[in-house]
Design a protein around this motif. Structure first.
Motif, PDB file in Angstrom:
ATOM      1  N   TYR A  32       0.838  -1.198   0.000  1.00 52.67           N
ATOM      2  CA  TYR A  32       0.000   0.000   0.000  1.00 52.67           C
ATOM      3  C   TYR A  32       0.875   1.250   0.000  1.00 52.67           C
ATOM      4  CZ  TYR A  32      -4.310  -2.545   1.099  1.00 52.67           C
ATOM      5  OH  TYR A  32      -5.398  -3.373   1.048  1.00 52.67           O
ATOM      6  N   ALA A  33       0.482   2.225  -0.819  1.00 52.18           N
ATOM      7  CA  ALA A  33       1.064   3.549  -0.686  1.00 52.18           C
ATOM      8  C   ALA A  33       0.395   4.228   0.500  1.00 52.18           C
ATOM      9  CB  ALA A  33       0.843   4.359  -1.952  1.00 52.18           C
ATOM     10  N   CYS A  95      -4.520   9.839   7.999  1.00 55.12           N
ATOM     11  CA  CYS A  95      -3.668   8.841   7.378  1.00 55.12           C
ATOM     12  C   CYS A  95      -4.520   8.025   6.401  1.00 55.12           C
ATOM     13  CB  CYS A  95      -3.095   7.949   8.476  1.00 55.12           C
ATOM     14  SG  CYS A  95      -2.072   6.588   7.928  1.00 55.12           S
ATOM     15  N   ASN A  96      -3.927   7.669   5.268  1.00 55.39           N
ATOM     16  CA  ASN A  96      -4.642   6.908   4.235  1.00 55.39           C
ATOM     17  C   ASN A  96      -3.730   5.824   3.684  1.00 55.39           C
ATOM     18  OD1 ASN A  96      -4.763   6.976   0.930  1.00 55.39           O
ATOM     19  ND2 ASN A  96      -6.790   6.733   1.842  1.00 55.39           N
ATOM     20  N   TRP A 101      -8.093   0.416  -6.242  1.00 57.11           N
ATOM     21  CA  TRP A 101      -9.367   1.038  -5.909  1.00 57.11           C
ATOM     22  C   TRP A 101      -9.687   0.982  -4.415  1.00 57.11           C
ATOM     23  CZ3 TRP A 101      -8.534  -3.527  -8.351  1.00 57.11           C
ATOM     24  CH2 TRP A 101      -8.960  -4.679  -7.698  1.00 57.11           C
ATOM     25  N   ILE A 102      -8.730   0.538  -3.625  1.00 55.46           N
ATOM     26  CA  ILE A 102      -8.951   0.341  -2.200  1.00 55.46           C
ATOM     27  C   ILE A 102      -8.351   1.502  -1.405  1.00 55.46           C
ATOM     28  CG2 ILE A 102      -8.508  -1.165  -0.222  1.00 55.46           C
ATOM     29  CD1 ILE A 102      -8.157  -3.455  -2.269  1.00 55.46           C
ATOM     30  N   ASP A 103      -9.134   2.033  -0.489  1.00 54.03           N
ATOM     31  CA  ASP A 103      -8.669   3.090   0.410  1.00 54.03           C
ATOM     32  C   ASP A 103      -9.127   2.803   1.832  1.00 54.03           C
ATOM     33  OD1 ASP A 103      -9.011   5.011  -2.302  1.00 54.03           O
ATOM     34  OD2 ASP A 103      -7.337   5.510  -0.976  1.00 54.03           O
ATOM     35  N   TYR A 104      -8.200   2.961   2.753  1.00 53.63           N
ATOM     36  CA  TYR A 104      -8.516   2.908   4.175  1.00 53.63           C
ATOM     37  C   TYR A 104      -8.100   4.229   4.804  1.00 53.63           C
ATOM     38  CZ  TYR A 104      -8.904  -2.126   3.439  1.00 53.63           C
ATOM     39  OH  TYR A 104      -9.264  -3.369   2.979  1.00 53.63           O
ATOM     40  N   TRP A 105      -8.923   4.690   5.758  1.00 50.82           N
ATOM     41  CA  TRP A 105      -8.674   5.973   6.413  1.00 50.82           C
ATOM     42  C   TRP A 105      -8.627   5.810   7.929  1.00 50.82           C
ATOM     43  CZ3 TRP A 105      -7.758  10.457   3.720  1.00 50.82           C
ATOM     44  CH2 TRP A 105      -8.072  10.442   2.361  1.00 50.82           C
ATOM     45  N   GLY A 106      -7.803   6.625   8.542  1.00 50.55           N
ATOM     46  CA  GLY A 106      -7.847   6.727   9.982  1.00 50.55           C
ATOM     47  C   GLY A 106      -8.899   7.739  10.414  1.00 50.55           C
ATOM     48  N   GLN A 107      -9.002   7.928  11.720  1.00 54.24           N
ATOM     49  CA  GLN A 107     -10.036   8.806  12.265  1.00 54.24           C
ATOM     50  C   GLN A 107      -9.595  10.257  12.315  1.00 54.24           C
ATOM     51  OE1 GLN A 107      -7.904   7.161  14.087  1.00 54.24           O
ATOM     52  NE2 GLN A 107      -7.258   8.629  15.652  1.00 54.24           N
ATOM     53  N   GLY A 108      -8.311  10.513  12.146  1.00 52.93           N
ATOM     54  CA  GLY A 108      -7.791  11.871  12.133  1.00 52.93           C
ATOM     55  C   GLY A 108      -7.254  12.302  13.487  1.00 52.93           C
TER      56      GLY A 108
END
Length: 115
Positions: A32-33, A95-96, A101-108
């Protein structure tokens, strides 16, 4: 499913430094980038920095020379070292993890630069 948890935000004076951390739930940095984005009040989310699986780093012009992105594969953590902070760096930092086509995100995590 990848979980990302950011930490390290806070209040800092102009010219100060902070280091943000993003802990991933597994060993993903080889596939993952990893990106950092930020969103200031009333503004759209904007790109800050990225590091590729090949460890190539890139930065937005607004942070180039002041911010550094890095990874610790042993800790499954990506960092954003922020130096010479300015009031305009105030934002929620996200953070991502991105792959095709897949993306995961943190809560910030909130960063506030103010005297």
């Amino acid at each position: 499913q990848v979980q990302l948890v950011e930490s390290g935000g806070g209040l800092v004076q102009p010219g100060g430094s902070l280091r943000l951390s993003c802990a991933a739930s597994g060993s993903i940095f080889s596939t993952y980038a990893m990106y950092w984005y930020r969103q200031a009040p009333g503004k759209q989310r904007e790109y800050v920095a990225t590091i590729t699986p090949g460890a190539s780093a890139n930065y937005a012009d607004s942070v180039k020379g002041r911010f550094t992105i890095s990874v610790d594969n042993d800790k499954n953590t990506v960092y954003l070292q922020m130096n010479s902070l300015k009031p305009q760096d105030t934002a929620v930092y996200y953070c991502n993890a991105h792959q095709a086509w897949i993306d995961y995100w943190g809560q910030g995590t909130q960063v506030t630069v103010s005297s």
